[in-house]
Write a protein that holds these residues in place. Structure first.
Motif, PDB file in Angstrom:
ATOM      1  N   SER A   1       0.795  -1.229   0.000  1.00 28.12           N
ATOM      2  CA  SER A   1       0.000   0.000   0.000  1.00 28.12           C
ATOM      3  C   SER A   1       0.828   1.281   0.000  1.00 28.12           C
ATOM      4  CB  SER A   1      -0.904   0.028   1.240  1.00 28.12           C
ATOM      5  OG  SER A   1      -1.806  -1.041   1.219  1.00 28.12           O
ATOM      6  N   LEU A   2       2.117   1.190   0.266  1.00 30.21           N
ATOM      7  CA  LEU A   2       2.960   2.368   0.421  1.00 30.21           C
ATOM      8  C   LEU A   2       4.058   2.385  -0.644  1.00 30.21           C
ATOM      9  CD1 LEU A   2       3.456   4.839   2.274  1.00 30.21           C
ATOM     10  CD2 LEU A   2       5.004   3.388   3.597  1.00 30.21           C
ATOM     11  N   THR A   3       4.157   3.507  -1.361  1.00 36.59           N
ATOM     12  CA  THR A   3       5.137   3.650  -2.436  1.00 36.59           C
ATOM     13  C   THR A   3       5.928   4.934  -2.238  1.00 36.59           C
ATOM     14  OG1 THR A   3       3.643   2.537  -3.970  1.00 36.59           O
ATOM     15  CG2 THR A   3       5.422   3.790  -4.942  1.00 36.59           C
ATOM     16  N   PHE A   4       7.223   4.852  -2.489  1.00 37.54           N
ATOM     17  CA  PHE A   4       8.120   5.997  -2.436  1.00 37.54           C
ATOM     18  C   PHE A   4       8.696   6.214  -3.828  1.00 37.54           C
ATOM     19  CE2 PHE A   4      12.548   7.443  -2.221  1.00 37.54           C
ATOM     20  CZ  PHE A   4      12.398   8.646  -1.561  1.00 37.54           C
ATOM     21  N   ASP A   5       8.758   7.464  -4.280  1.00 40.98           N
ATOM     22  CA  ASP A   5       9.407   7.756  -5.559  1.00 40.98           C
ATOM     23  C   ASP A   5      10.220   9.034  -5.442  1.00 40.98           C
ATOM     24  OD1 ASP A   5       7.841  10.116  -7.045  1.00 40.98           O
ATOM     25  OD2 ASP A   5       6.354   8.855  -6.058  1.00 40.98           O
ATOM     26  N   THR A   6      11.310   9.072  -6.176  1.00 30.87           N
ATOM     27  CA  THR A   6      12.158  10.244  -6.219  1.00 30.87           C
ATOM     28  C   THR A   6      12.689  10.405  -7.635  1.00 30.87           C
ATOM     29  OG1 THR A   6      14.039  11.396  -5.203  1.00 30.87           O
ATOM     30  CG2 THR A   6      14.247   9.019  -5.477  1.00 30.87           C
ATOM     31  N   GLN A   7      12.913  11.640  -8.032  1.00 29.15           N
ATOM     32  CA  GLN A   7      13.460  11.908  -9.355  1.00 29.15           C
ATOM     33  C   GLN A   7      14.411  13.085  -9.287  1.00 29.15           C
ATOM     34  OE1 GLN A   7      10.326  13.250 -12.095  1.00 29.15           O
ATOM     35  NE2 GLN A   7       8.971  13.197 -10.342  1.00 29.15           N
ATOM     36  N   PHE A   8      15.424  13.015 -10.131  1.00 29.63           N
ATOM     37  CA  PHE A   8      16.447  14.060 -10.165  1.00 29.63           C
ATOM     38  C   PHE A   8      16.680  14.447 -11.617  1.00 29.63           C
ATOM     39  CE2 PHE A   8      20.827  15.682 -10.094  1.00 29.63           C
ATOM     40  CZ  PHE A   8      20.698  16.615  -9.091  1.00 29.63           C
TER      41      PHE A   8
END
Length: 130
Positions: free
Chosen positions: A25-32
């Motif tokens: 149920s939990l998602t983490f995303d990052t972008q650079f």
């Protein structure tokens, strides 16, 4: 990498993204995103942009979604516009909004698909009766 070469002007862009499903149920995303502007007529500019998000799906059938997003964490976003012709060179740099966060909630009114739907889901088994 994107490179645009117009005479003495070069723009390079590097981008990376990472998504991680921490739980079901939990998602983490990052972008650079890193942009580099080089020009013999102007000062070189480097613009690093870092964003991240945390997404939580909940309620029956995961129909509710709560998302926290943070944009431009490094507070370095600039609007760079460069124009030139035979008789002049022009550079415009605009300060953008800066670091900000957004919290959003979405709810899907569409019933879940697949095995969880109200009709029992899945494919029909056995001969069709008419």
């Amino acid at each position: 990498m994107f490179e645009f070469n117009n005479g003495d002007y070069v723009k390079q862009n590097y981008y990376t993204k990472f998504d991680w499903d921490i739980t079901n149920s939990l998602t983490f995303d990052t972008q650079f995103d890193f942009s580099l502007y080089t020009d013999n007529n102007f000062d070189s500019q480097t613009i690093p942009i870092w964003n991240l998000g945390l997404d939580y799906a909940f309620l029956k059938g995961k129909r509710g979604n709560l998302k926290l997003q943070v944009f431009d964490i490094l507070d370095k976003d600039l609007g760079v516009v460069r124009t030139s012709s035979d008789s002049y060179f022009e550079e415009t740099i605009k300060s953008n909004l800066g670091t900000y966060a957004m919290l959003s909630f979405t709810y899907s009114i569409k019933p879940p698909t697949g095995k969880e739907n109200r009709r029992g889901g899945g494919e029909r088994r056995g001969p069709r009766r008419g």
